[in-house]
Design a protein around this motif. Sequence first.
Motif, PDB file in Angstrom:
ATOM      1  N   LYS A   1       0.872  -1.174   0.000  1.00  0.00           N
ATOM      2  CA  LYS A   1       0.000   0.000   0.000  1.00  0.00           C
ATOM      3  C   LYS A   1       0.911   1.225   0.000  1.00  0.00           C
ATOM      4  O   LYS A   1       1.881   1.291   0.763  1.00  0.00           O
ATOM      5  CB  LYS A   1      -0.893   0.033   1.240  1.00  0.00           C
ATOM      6  N   ILE A   2       0.583   2.172  -0.865  1.00  0.00           N
ATOM      7  CA  ILE A   2       1.401   3.377  -0.983  1.00  0.00           C
ATOM      8  C   ILE A   2       0.520   4.621  -1.027  1.00  0.00           C
ATOM      9  O   ILE A   2      -0.684   4.533  -1.242  1.00  0.00           O
ATOM     10  CB  ILE A   2       2.298   3.349  -2.242  1.00  0.00           C
ATOM     11  N   GLU A   3       1.139   5.749  -0.815  1.00  0.00           N
ATOM     12  CA  GLU A   3       0.574   7.068  -1.068  1.00  0.00           C
ATOM     13  C   GLU A   3       1.491   7.661  -2.130  1.00  0.00           C
ATOM     14  O   GLU A   3       2.715   7.626  -1.992  1.00  0.00           O
ATOM     15  CB  GLU A   3       0.595   7.939   0.188  1.00  0.00           C
ATOM     16  N   PHE A   4       0.906   8.201  -3.208  1.00  0.00           N
ATOM     17  CA  PHE A   4       1.739   8.693  -4.295  1.00  0.00           C
ATOM     18  C   PHE A   4       1.106   9.903  -4.978  1.00  0.00           C
ATOM     19  O   PHE A   4      -0.078  10.168  -4.815  1.00  0.00           O
ATOM     20  CB  PHE A   4       2.006   7.578  -5.320  1.00  0.00           C
ATOM     21  N   THR A   5       1.939  10.606  -5.739  1.00  0.00           N
ATOM     22  CA  THR A   5       1.456  11.667  -6.611  1.00  0.00           C
ATOM     23  C   THR A   5       1.803  11.276  -8.038  1.00  0.00           C
ATOM     24  O   THR A   5       2.779  10.564  -8.285  1.00  0.00           O
ATOM     25  CB  THR A   5       2.101  13.033  -6.284  1.00  0.00           C
ATOM     26  N   ALA A   6       0.977  11.727  -8.966  1.00  0.00           N
ATOM     27  CA  ALA A   6       1.222  11.460 -10.384  1.00  0.00           C
ATOM     28  C   ALA A   6       0.872  12.701 -11.187  1.00  0.00           C
ATOM     29  O   ALA A   6       0.030  13.504 -10.777  1.00  0.00           O
ATOM     30  CB  ALA A   6       0.384  10.273 -10.855  1.00  0.00           C
ATOM     31  N   ASP A   7       1.527  12.839 -12.319  1.00  0.00           N
ATOM     32  CA  ASP A   7       1.262  13.976 -13.197  1.00  0.00           C
ATOM     33  C   ASP A   7       1.664  13.594 -14.611  1.00  0.00           C
ATOM     34  O   ASP A   7       2.310  12.567 -14.821  1.00  0.00           O
ATOM     35  CB  ASP A   7       2.067  15.194 -12.736  1.00  0.00           C
ATOM     36  N   ARG A   8       1.303  14.426 -15.572  1.00  0.00           N
ATOM     37  CA  ARG A   8       1.736  14.217 -16.953  1.00  0.00           C
ATOM     38  C   ARG A   8       3.133  14.803 -17.104  1.00  0.00           C
ATOM     39  O   ARG A   8       3.352  15.986 -16.850  1.00  0.00           O
ATOM     40  CB  ARG A   8       0.791  14.907 -17.926  1.00  0.00           C
ATOM     41  N   VAL A   9       4.082  13.964 -17.498  1.00  0.00           N
ATOM     42  CA  VAL A   9       5.458  14.390 -17.717  1.00  0.00           C
ATOM     43  C   VAL A   9       5.840  13.938 -19.123  1.00  0.00           C
ATOM     44  O   VAL A   9       5.820  12.732 -19.412  1.00  0.00           O
ATOM     45  CB  VAL A   9       6.412  13.771 -16.670  1.00  0.00           C
TER      46      VAL A   9
END
Length: 94
Positions: A76-84
Amino acid sequence: MTKTSILITAAAALALGTAAAAAQEYTSGEVTKIDAGQKKLTIKHGELTNLDMPAMTMVFVVAEDSMIEEVEVGQKIEFTADRVNGRITVTDIK
């Protein structure tokens, strides 16, 4: 206070508000697959509001190679994502 100092104060407050709005929220997820060779993680995740994306399972590339070594399948993780560069990318994991 002079008009100039009021304007400077207002501009500073606006800049701080904009920076805070740009900060991404972390999304909960679970790593379901790791492809170290391709530098990709498959994550079952909650809604990604900054990408206007509902909860689903999908493949992400990682922003840094070391992220692959930080996780394991089932974690289980906490993450951020974006368009790169046109690709949906995990930008941070905690």
